[in-house]
Design a protein around this motif. Structure first.
Motif, mmCIF file in Angstrom:
data_model
loop_
_atom_site.group_PDB
_atom_site.id
_atom_site.type_symbol
_atom_site.label_atom_id
_atom_site.label_comp_id
_atom_site.label_asym_id
_atom_site.label_seq_id
_atom_site.Cartn_x
_atom_site.Cartn_y
_atom_site.Cartn_z
ATOM 1 N N MET A 301 0.726 -1.112 0.242
ATOM 2 C CA MET A 301 0.133 -0.257 0.057
ATOM 3 C C MET A 301 0.770 1.335 0.045
ATOM 4 N N PRO A 302 0.539 2.007 -1.047
ATOM 5 C CA PRO A 302 1.460 3.388 -1.104
ATOM 6 C C PRO A 302 1.115 4.437 0.127
ATOM 7 N N ALA A 303 2.071 5.123 0.532
ATOM 8 C CA ALA A 303 1.787 5.867 1.649
ATOM 9 C C ALA A 303 2.790 7.271 1.614
ATOM 10 N N VAL A 304 2.298 8.268 1.900
ATOM 11 C CA VAL A 304 2.909 9.642 1.916
ATOM 12 C C VAL A 304 2.637 10.388 3.134
ATOM 13 N N GLY A 305 3.696 10.999 3.855
ATOM 14 C CA GLY A 305 3.453 12.006 4.919
ATOM 15 C C GLY A 305 4.230 13.173 5.183
ATOM 16 N N PHE A 306 4.110 13.706 6.512
ATOM 17 C CA PHE A 306 4.641 14.693 6.566
ATOM 18 C C PHE A 306 4.788 14.910 8.301
ATOM 19 N N GLY A 307 5.844 15.292 8.619
ATOM 20 C CA GLY A 307 6.014 15.490 10.125
ATOM 21 C C GLY A 307 6.837 16.664 10.521
ATOM 22 N N VAL A 308 6.198 17.294 11.526
ATOM 23 C CA VAL A 308 7.042 18.448 12.154
ATOM 24 C C VAL A 308 7.068 18.536 13.711
ATOM 25 N N GLY A 309 8.090 18.875 14.272
ATOM 26 C CA GLY A 309 8.434 19.147 15.629
ATOM 27 C C GLY A 309 7.673 20.528 16.134
ATOM 28 N N VAL A 310 6.644 20.339 16.999
ATOM 29 C CA VAL A 310 6.049 21.379 17.518
ATOM 30 C C VAL A 310 7.031 22.462 18.494
ATOM 31 N N GLU A 311 7.848 21.851 19.157
ATOM 32 C CA GLU A 311 8.901 22.712 19.778
ATOM 33 C C GLU A 311 9.772 23.856 18.859
ATOM 34 N N ARG A 312 10.200 23.013 17.686
ATOM 35 C CA ARG A 312 10.935 23.685 16.872
ATOM 36 C C ARG A 312 10.081 24.698 16.157
ATOM 37 N N LEU A 313 8.975 24.305 15.961
ATOM 38 C CA LEU A 313 8.161 25.265 15.375
ATOM 39 C C LEU A 313 7.889 26.706 16.177
ATOM 40 N N LEU A 314 7.699 26.431 17.262
ATOM 41 C CA LEU A 314 7.650 27.503 18.343
ATOM 42 C C LEU A 314 8.804 28.328 18.633
ATOM 43 N N LEU A 315 9.944 27.470 18.708
ATOM 44 C CA LEU A 315 11.212 28.231 18.767
ATOM 45 C C LEU A 315 11.375 29.128 17.518
ATOM 46 N N LEU A 316 11.108 28.571 16.226
ATOM 47 C CA LEU A 316 11.267 29.560 15.132
ATOM 48 C C LEU A 316 10.266 30.612 15.134
ATOM 49 N N MET A 317 9.010 30.384 15.544
ATOM 50 C CA MET A 317 7.999 31.551 15.660
ATOM 51 C C MET A 317 8.408 32.711 16.498
ATOM 52 N N GLU A 318 9.138 32.036 17.662
ATOM 53 C CA GLU A 318 9.798 33.060 18.692
ATOM 54 C C GLU A 318 10.697 34.139 18.052
ATOM 55 N N SER A 319 11.735 33.284 17.319
ATOM 56 C CA SER A 319 12.949 34.254 16.638
ATOM 57 C C SER A 319 12.516 34.758 15.432
ATOM 58 N N GLN A 320 11.146 34.615 14.880
ATOM 59 C CA GLN A 320 10.556 35.480 13.937
ATOM 60 C C GLN A 320 9.594 36.208 14.522
ATOM 61 N N LYS A 321 9.452 36.422 15.780
ATOM 62 C CA LYS A 321 8.646 37.350 16.427
ATOM 63 C C LYS A 321 7.201 37.314 16.185
ATOM 64 N N VAL A 322 6.774 36.110 15.848
ATOM 65 C CA VAL A 322 5.426 35.822 15.244
ATOM 66 C C VAL A 322 4.420 36.326 16.511
ATOM 67 N N ASN A 323 3.347 36.882 16.087
ATOM 68 C CA ASN A 323 2.531 37.349 17.264
ATOM 69 C C ASN A 323 1.614 36.282 17.488
ATOM 70 N N ILE A 324 1.354 35.900 18.728
ATOM 71 C CA ILE A 324 0.230 35.006 19.149
ATOM 72 C C ILE A 324 -0.441 35.400 19.995
ATOM 73 N N PRO A 325 -1.785 35.332 19.739
ATOM 74 C CA PRO A 325 -2.731 36.113 20.597
ATOM 75 C C PRO A 325 -2.794 35.507 21.869
ATOM 76 N N GLU A 326 -2.962 36.550 22.936
ATOM 77 C CA GLU A 326 -2.748 36.106 24.291
ATOM 78 C C GLU A 326 -4.432 35.533 24.583
ATOM 79 N N PRO A 327 -4.514 34.691 25.642
ATOM 80 C CA PRO A 327 -5.666 34.387 26.066
ATOM 81 C C PRO A 327 -6.518 35.481 26.651
ATOM 82 N N LYS A 328 -7.833 35.516 26.499
ATOM 83 C CA LYS A 328 -8.373 36.700 26.973
ATOM 84 C C LYS A 328 -8.633 36.563 28.493
#
Ligand code: ATP
Ligand code: MG
Length: 426
Positions: A301-328
């Motif tokens: 059976m053929p298969a294809v996928g993608f995986g990403v580390g959540v922590e690395r994403l968050l680190l990258l977002m932090e270094s790029q100063k991506v704005n994450i809305p704070e909880p109300k």
């Protein structure tokens, strides 16, 4: 404090000041995946060791050397998931999901465990987001997965990522390639690290992947798999590129991306951060793995996928100063003076929450001053003080904690929540 013990090395406590950021990222990922028809799957944290430790000789993966493996009390060898793909595939087979409409599209966010040297972006417990598509062998499936991955990064506000793609062919074209690789590396054997010398016979493709700088410089001029593709794999790769071109998804062909395991086939891709001079694999990648399902006992059976580390994403977002809305923040803190007022505050707060208003009250029998201090610490938008006279009149003052403005609010059952929603809801 004399703590009995601390968190295990390489693990992280996700505190309230950060947990909302993960929730933000996870919600976006699952939502985007759902737009492509991926449904969430949750699999256990541990599996029978043989699911991951299939490798004999050629198949030994680096991840298998990093596994947390232990015997349970019944003497079974169990392993904490080092990655998400194989568990999703196992569950898909075990529950016969392939009897339903194909392809099967699964997504997950799962903790993973690897015994590695902890450092920034590298932990012993981390989270992986993944998508896996089973039962679709056409190039459009590869393109969909790549497109989804790309859109995810865009939606998260991450920029400066380069998509690099390659094809590593199939077992047919890989035979010739491996022979050419072996020849090339044997001639330069003295410049390879010890591990790579061991790999020469078993799995020369892994040498191309080695992180040792000397091996990397030898591998730089090694033959590329892309020049050995059979007609079928070549056509597949061309079609994937056509989908990407048509959709204006930018990419670079990097013939040096390989995966050393037999079950990987055809398309491979990675998202690389341009800011990273070391060219480290930032976020993750994916590709086709048409050989895996059979390897774990399923049908071909053929298969294809993608995986990403959540922590690395968050680190990258932090270094790029991506704005994450704070909880109300808290909408209303209800302070109370005395027992009776305390009962009333409890009742009012309950009513507000029923109408989905975020309300808090004192539950520690503190004095008014301490209650107000707490209200300001949690950044409550409004505060209401209940005392004997308020109970008697059925009216109280609501104070806007930012401007100091005061308003009257009736405490009467019928009007209280309605008035609140009408005048103070955000
Ligand atoms: P690396 O080369 O950084 O060791 P890898 O090739 O082992 O990564 P994969 O097995 O492909 O990584 O795992 C997919 C993704 O999971 C990686 O791209 C990365 O984002 C993340 N990841 C892998 N290992 C860790 C770890 N120890 N801590 C945090 N995230 C990790
Ligand atoms: Mg690794």
């Amino acid at each position: 404090m004399d703590l009995l013990t601390k968190a295990v090395r390489g693990t992280q406590d996700i505190l309230p000041r950060d947990s909302y950021k993960r929730r933000f990222v996870e919600d976006i990922m699952l939502k985007e995946a759902s737009l492509y028809g991926f449904k969430e799957i949750r699999t256990p944290v541990f599996e029978h060791t043989e699911l991951f430790d299939r490798g004999v000789g050629d198949g030994t993966d680096i991840v298998q050397k990093e596994m947390y493996t232990f015997n349970d009390r019944g003497g079974r060898s169990l392993t904490l998931k080092p990655e998400g793909t194989v568990s999703a595939a196992r569950a898909m087979l075990e529950h016969g999901l392939f009897n339903d409409a194909l392809p099967i599209k699964l997504t997950y966010i799962t903790p993973c465990y690897r015994y590695e040297k902890p450092q920034a972006g590298r932990y012993r417990e981390f989270y992986q987001f993944g998508v896996e598509m089973f039962g679709a062998g056409a190039p459009a499936a590869d393109a969909e997965i790549i497109c989804l991955a790309k859109t995810l990064f865009d939606r998260l506000g991450i920029s400066n990522l380069t998509l690099e793609i390659n094809s590593i062919g199939c077992p047919v074209c890989r035979k010739n390639y491996q022979a050419a690789l072996k020849k090339y590396f044997y001639e330069r054997k003295d410049n390879l690290c010890k591990t790579c010398v061991d790999r020469l016979e078993r799995n020369p493709m892994r040498i191309v992947d080695c992180k040792n700088p000397e091996c990397q410089s030898v591998a730089q001029n090694a033959p590329d798999i892309i020049d050995f593709l059979c007609d079928d794999c070549r056509a597949h790769f061309d079609a994937v590129q056509r989908y990407l071109d048509n959709s204006k998804i930018e990419y670079k062909i990097n013939p040096k991306i390989v995966r050393g395991l037999d079950y990987y086939t055809k398309t491979v891709f990675e998202f690389v951060s341009q800011a990273d001079s070391q060219r480290s694999l930032v976020c993750g990648g994916g590709g086709r793995y048409d050989g895996l399902i059979e390897e774990i006992g399923g049908p071909s059976m053929p298969a294809v996928g993608f995986g990403v580390g959540v922590e690395r994403l968050l680190l990258l977002m932090e270094s790029q100063k991506v704005n994450i809305p704070e909880p109300k923040p808290c909408d209303l803190f209800i302070a109370a003076i005395g027992k009776e007022a305390g009962f009333k505050a409890f009742e009012l707060a309950k009513k507000l929450r029923k109408a989905s208003v975020y309300a808090e009250l004192d539950v520690a029998e503190r004095g008014l001053k301490a209650q107000l201090k707490y209200a300001s610490k949690i950044n409550a938008r409004f505060c209401l003080v209940l005392g004997e006279s308020e109970l008697a009149s059925g009216q109280a003052e609501v104070k806007n904690m930012t401007t100091g403005e005061k308003f009257n609010l009736g405490l009467n059952d019928e009007v209280f929540v309605q008035d609140w929603l009408k005048n103070f809801a955000q």
